[in-house]
Design a protein around this motif. Structure first.
Motif, PDB file in Angstrom:
ATOM      1  N   HIS A  15       0.828  -1.210   0.000  1.00 16.57           N
ATOM      2  CA  HIS A  15       0.000   0.000   0.000  1.00 16.57           C
ATOM      3  C   HIS A  15       0.864   1.261   0.000  1.00 16.57           C
ATOM      4  CE1 HIS A  15      -2.686   2.992   2.100  1.00 16.57           C
ATOM      5  NE2 HIS A  15      -3.359   2.704   1.005  1.00 16.57           N
ATOM      6  N   LYS A  16       1.861   1.309   0.887  1.00 14.48           N
ATOM      7  CA  LYS A  16       2.748   2.482   0.973  1.00 14.48           C
ATOM      8  C   LYS A  16       3.452   2.761  -0.347  1.00 14.48           C
ATOM      9  CE  LYS A  16       3.939   2.012   5.844  1.00 14.48           C
ATOM     10  NZ  LYS A  16       5.034   1.697   6.775  1.00 14.48           N
ATOM     11  N   ALA A  17       3.775   1.701  -1.077  1.00 18.42           N
ATOM     12  CA  ALA A  17       4.476   1.843  -2.355  1.00 18.42           C
ATOM     13  C   ALA A  17       3.529   2.256  -3.489  1.00 18.42           C
ATOM     14  CB  ALA A  17       5.179   0.537  -2.714  1.00 18.42           C
ATOM     15  N   GLY A  18       2.239   2.319  -3.209  1.00 21.58           N
ATOM     16  CA  GLY A  18       1.278   2.718  -4.230  1.00 21.58           C
ATOM     17  C   GLY A  18       0.982   1.634  -5.251  1.00 21.58           C
ATOM     18  N   LEU A  19       1.206   0.378  -4.860  1.00 22.14           N
ATOM     19  CA  LEU A  19       0.975  -0.739  -5.774  1.00 22.14           C
ATOM     20  C   LEU A  19      -0.484  -1.179  -5.712  1.00 22.14           C
ATOM     21  CD1 LEU A  19       4.232  -2.702  -4.939  1.00 22.14           C
ATOM     22  CD2 LEU A  19       3.819  -1.137  -6.835  1.00 22.14           C
ATOM     23  N   ALA A  20      -0.894  -1.958  -6.693  1.00 27.07           N
ATOM     24  CA  ALA A  20      -2.286  -2.386  -6.798  1.00 27.07           C
ATOM     25  C   ALA A  20      -2.606  -3.603  -5.940  1.00 27.07           C
ATOM     26  CB  ALA A  20      -2.642  -2.687  -8.253  1.00 27.07           C
ATOM     27  N   GLY A  21      -1.602  -4.451  -5.677  1.00 27.11           N
ATOM     28  CA  GLY A  21      -1.875  -5.648  -4.904  1.00 27.11           C
ATOM     29  C   GLY A  21      -0.710  -6.607  -4.853  1.00 27.11           C
ATOM     30  N   LEU A  22      -1.041  -7.812  -4.409  1.00 24.75           N
ATOM     31  CA  LEU A  22      -0.045  -8.835  -4.126  1.00 24.75           C
ATOM     32  C   LEU A  22      -0.521 -10.172  -4.679  1.00 24.75           C
ATOM     33  CD1 LEU A  22       2.477  -9.750  -2.431  1.00 24.75           C
ATOM     34  CD2 LEU A  22       0.935  -9.919  -0.492  1.00 24.75           C
ATOM     35  N   ALA A  23       0.346 -10.862  -5.407  1.00 26.70           N
ATOM     36  CA  ALA A  23       0.073 -12.207  -5.913  1.00 26.70           C
ATOM     37  C   ALA A  23       1.023 -13.175  -5.234  1.00 26.70           C
ATOM     38  CB  ALA A  23       0.257 -12.254  -7.425  1.00 26.70           C
ATOM     39  N   ILE A  24       0.484 -14.276  -4.731  1.00 22.64           N
ATOM     40  CA  ILE A  24       1.308 -15.280  -4.059  1.00 22.64           C
ATOM     41  C   ILE A  24       1.068 -16.653  -4.678  1.00 22.64           C
ATOM     42  CG2 ILE A  24       1.383 -14.010  -1.883  1.00 22.64           C
ATOM     43  CD1 ILE A  24      -0.738 -15.960  -0.793  1.00 22.64           C
ATOM     44  N   GLU A  25       1.993 -17.537  -4.416  1.00 15.12           N
ATOM     45  CA  GLU A  25       1.875 -18.915  -4.890  1.00 15.12           C
ATOM     46  C   GLU A  25       1.019 -19.705  -3.906  1.00 15.12           C
ATOM     47  OE1 GLU A  25       4.722 -22.630  -6.308  1.00 15.12           O
ATOM     48  OE2 GLU A  25       5.636 -20.762  -5.660  1.00 15.12           O
ATOM     49  N   ALA A  26      -0.145 -20.156  -4.343  1.00 12.13           N
ATOM     50  CA  ALA A  26      -1.055 -20.914  -3.483  1.00 12.13           C
ATOM     51  C   ALA A  26      -0.386 -22.185  -2.985  1.00 12.13           C
ATOM     52  CB  ALA A  26      -2.324 -21.265  -4.248  1.00 12.13           C
ATOM     53  N   LYS A  27      -0.667 -22.532  -1.765  1.00 10.24           N
ATOM     54  CA  LYS A  27      -0.186 -23.746  -1.096  1.00 10.24           C
ATOM     55  C   LYS A  27       1.300 -23.719  -0.789  1.00 10.24           C
ATOM     56  CE  LYS A  27      -3.976 -26.499  -2.522  1.00 10.24           C
ATOM     57  NZ  LYS A  27      -4.690 -27.519  -1.880  1.00 10.24           N
ATOM     58  N   ASN A  28       2.054 -22.746  -1.303  1.00  8.03           N
ATOM     59  CA  ASN A  28       3.487 -22.681  -1.023  1.00  8.03           C
ATOM     60  C   ASN A  28       3.897 -21.337  -0.432  1.00  8.03           C
ATOM     61  OD1 ASN A  28       4.108 -25.295  -1.875  1.00  8.03           O
ATOM     62  ND2 ASN A  28       4.355 -24.658  -3.990  1.00  8.03           N
ATOM     63  N   THR A  29       2.936 -20.598   0.123  1.00 11.63           N
ATOM     64  CA  THR A  29       3.231 -19.327   0.778  1.00 11.63           C
ATOM     65  C   THR A  29       2.515 -19.298   2.116  1.00 11.63           C
ATOM     66  OG1 THR A  29       3.352 -18.223  -1.373  1.00 11.63           O
ATOM     67  CG2 THR A  29       3.151 -16.805   0.559  1.00 11.63           C
TER      68      THR A  29
END
Length: 68
Positions: A30-44
């Protein structure tokens, strides 16, 4: 805005060294002004998942988990 993508490195041990996100991670997105976060399911690992999701929703950030 941009996106943070958090996935395992090629050859990374899934027994000892999984990627981790938490409230600090989503706050930094959020602070960086980014749109969001994508993670690897089941391995994060998600520390305090309910707080992470609540913060993302409150700040209109996306959080997506995809199996690679």
């Amino acid at each position: 805005g941009g996106v943070v993508v958090k996935v395992c490195k090629p050859g990374q041990s899934l027994k000892q060294d999984l990627p981790v996100i938490g409230l600090d991670t989503i706050k930094n997105v959020h602070k960086a002004g980014l749109a969001g976060l994508a993670i690897e399911a089941k391995n994060t690992l998600i520390v305090e998942e309910e707080k992470v999701v609540k913060y993302a929703n409150e700040h209109k950030l996306f959080l997506i988990a995809k199996k690679l």
